[in-house]
Design an enzyme around this catalytic site. Structure first.
Site, PDB file in Angstrom:
ATOM      1  N   TYR A 107      -3.338  -7.409  16.781  1.00 27.61           N
ATOM      2  CA  TYR A 107      -3.836  -6.472  15.398  1.00 27.61           C
ATOM      3  C   TYR A 107      -4.676  -5.581  15.723  1.00 27.61           C
ATOM      4  O   TYR A 107      -4.730  -4.538  15.219  1.00 27.61           O
ATOM      5  CB  TYR A 107      -3.587  -7.631  14.278  1.00 27.61           C
ATOM      6  CG  TYR A 107      -3.864  -6.837  12.942  1.00 27.61           C
ATOM      7  CD1 TYR A 107      -2.847  -6.418  12.560  1.00 27.61           C
ATOM      8  CD2 TYR A 107      -5.135  -6.933  12.318  1.00 27.61           C
ATOM      9  CE1 TYR A 107      -2.672  -5.633  11.195  1.00 27.61           C
ATOM     10  CE2 TYR A 107      -5.059  -6.470  11.069  1.00 27.61           C
ATOM     11  CZ  TYR A 107      -3.878  -5.634  10.640  1.00 27.61           C
ATOM     12  OH  TYR A 107      -3.803  -4.937   9.348  1.00 27.61           O
ATOM     13  N   LEU A 135       0.862  -1.077  -0.014  1.00 28.45           N
ATOM     14  CA  LEU A 135       0.085   0.007  -0.172  1.00 28.45           C
ATOM     15  C   LEU A 135       0.867   1.213   0.061  1.00 28.45           C
ATOM     16  O   LEU A 135       0.716   2.264  -0.669  1.00 28.45           O
ATOM     17  CB  LEU A 135      -0.951   0.125   1.370  1.00 28.45           C
ATOM     18  CG  LEU A 135      -1.681  -1.280   1.398  1.00 28.45           C
ATOM     19  CD1 LEU A 135      -2.786  -1.074   2.646  1.00 28.45           C
ATOM     20  CD2 LEU A 135      -2.766  -1.523   0.181  1.00 28.45           C
ATOM     21  N   SER A 184      -7.501  -0.769   9.693  1.00 27.85           N
ATOM     22  CA  SER A 184      -7.784  -2.426   9.015  1.00 27.85           C
ATOM     23  C   SER A 184      -9.315  -2.350   9.322  1.00 27.85           C
ATOM     24  O   SER A 184      -9.865  -1.975  10.543  1.00 27.85           O
ATOM     25  CB  SER A 184      -6.880  -3.251   9.639  1.00 27.85           C
ATOM     26  OG  SER A 184      -7.388  -4.707   9.179  1.00 27.85           O
TER      27      SER A 184
END
Length: 259
Positions: free
Chosen positions: A165, A17, A152
């Site tokens: 995460y 990205l 995310s």
């Protein structure tokens, strides 16, 4: 914001990205500095886009300071920061080994590692870039700079094994609006993108049948996201001066299952 002629820093800019965003910004006439650990790939990408590479570890204060110093010496004070540096792991909070029955818990040092890279590393770069942007003369609408972060979809619907995460990415989402409010009086905008399942180097090692299954789980379009699609949104967040304080999912309408 008029992008042409501006300076930008993209963390994690050597691949995925970050690389796509660096290339997209360069196409708009932006002078781009790449922060990454991968010197070989980073130097190559920087050479291809007419930018500069800075070997930076976002968990190390001195390394980040040195990166900003090198970037600013070459391009001047950045008006744009895009944070793409990050990593992940998949470990359950507590589990029982199938073969031995041994009970194990998430190693705390591994939890901390993810938080330090994804969350603290992102904030470290934000704070230092914003301090630099305060020295700039304002542009139209009093704007001095734009910051784009990468979270995310796991920030909102993390799967089993994604506690660390999801916590790190949820923290990025949670701090977006407060930071935008901190900086609103000085014309610095802050936004965050929540990518879904993207076809990045992190996915390259997955078997094709796994990729196919993931693609099939996306409502529409039924495929993995492509890095230029992320880059397109990041560039628009920089260009559009009314885009501020937002957390935007870019995911083909996916909502992740428990596992």
């Amino acid at each position: 914001m008029k992008l042409e002629g501006c300076a930008a820093v993209v963390t994690g800019g050597a691949s995925g990205l970050g690389e796509a965003t660096a290339r997209a910004l360069a196409e708009q006439g932006v002078k781009v500095a790449l922060f990454d650990l991968n010197a070989e790939r980073g130097e190559q990408v920087a050479s291809e886009i007419g930018g500069i590479f800075c070997q930076v570890n976002v968990t190390d204060e001195a390394s980040v300071d040195a990166g900003f110093a090198k970037a600013r010496a070459a391009h001047g004070q950045e008006r744009i920061l895009v944070n793409c540096a990050g990593t992940g792991n998949a470990i359950k909070t507590a589990s029982r080994a199938r073969d031995t029955g041994e009970i194990r818990h998430f190693p705390i040092d591994q939890f901390d590692r993810i938080i330090q890279i994804n969350l603290v590393g992102t904030f470290r770069c934000i704070a230092k870039a914003a301090a630099g942007m305060l020295t700039l003369d304002p542009m139209e609408d009093g704007e001095r700079g734009a910051i784009v972060n990468t979270a995310s979809v796991a920030a909102e619907d993390g799967q089993a094994g994604q506690a660390a995460y999801s916590a790190s990415k949820g923290g990025i989402v949670g701090m977006t609006l407060p930071i935008a409010r901190d900086l609103m009086g000085d014309g610095i905008r802050v936004n965050t993108i929540l990518p879904g399942i993207f076809n990045t180097p992190l996915m390259n090692g997955a078997p094709q049948h796994v990729k196919d299954a993931l693609a099939a789980s996306v409502p529409f379009p039924k495929r993995l996201g492509n890095a230029p699609e992320y880059a397109s949104l990041a560039v628009e967040m920089c260009r559009n001066s009314y885009f501020n304080g937002e957390d935007v999912r870019l995911d083909g309408a996916i909502r992740m299952s428990p596992r």
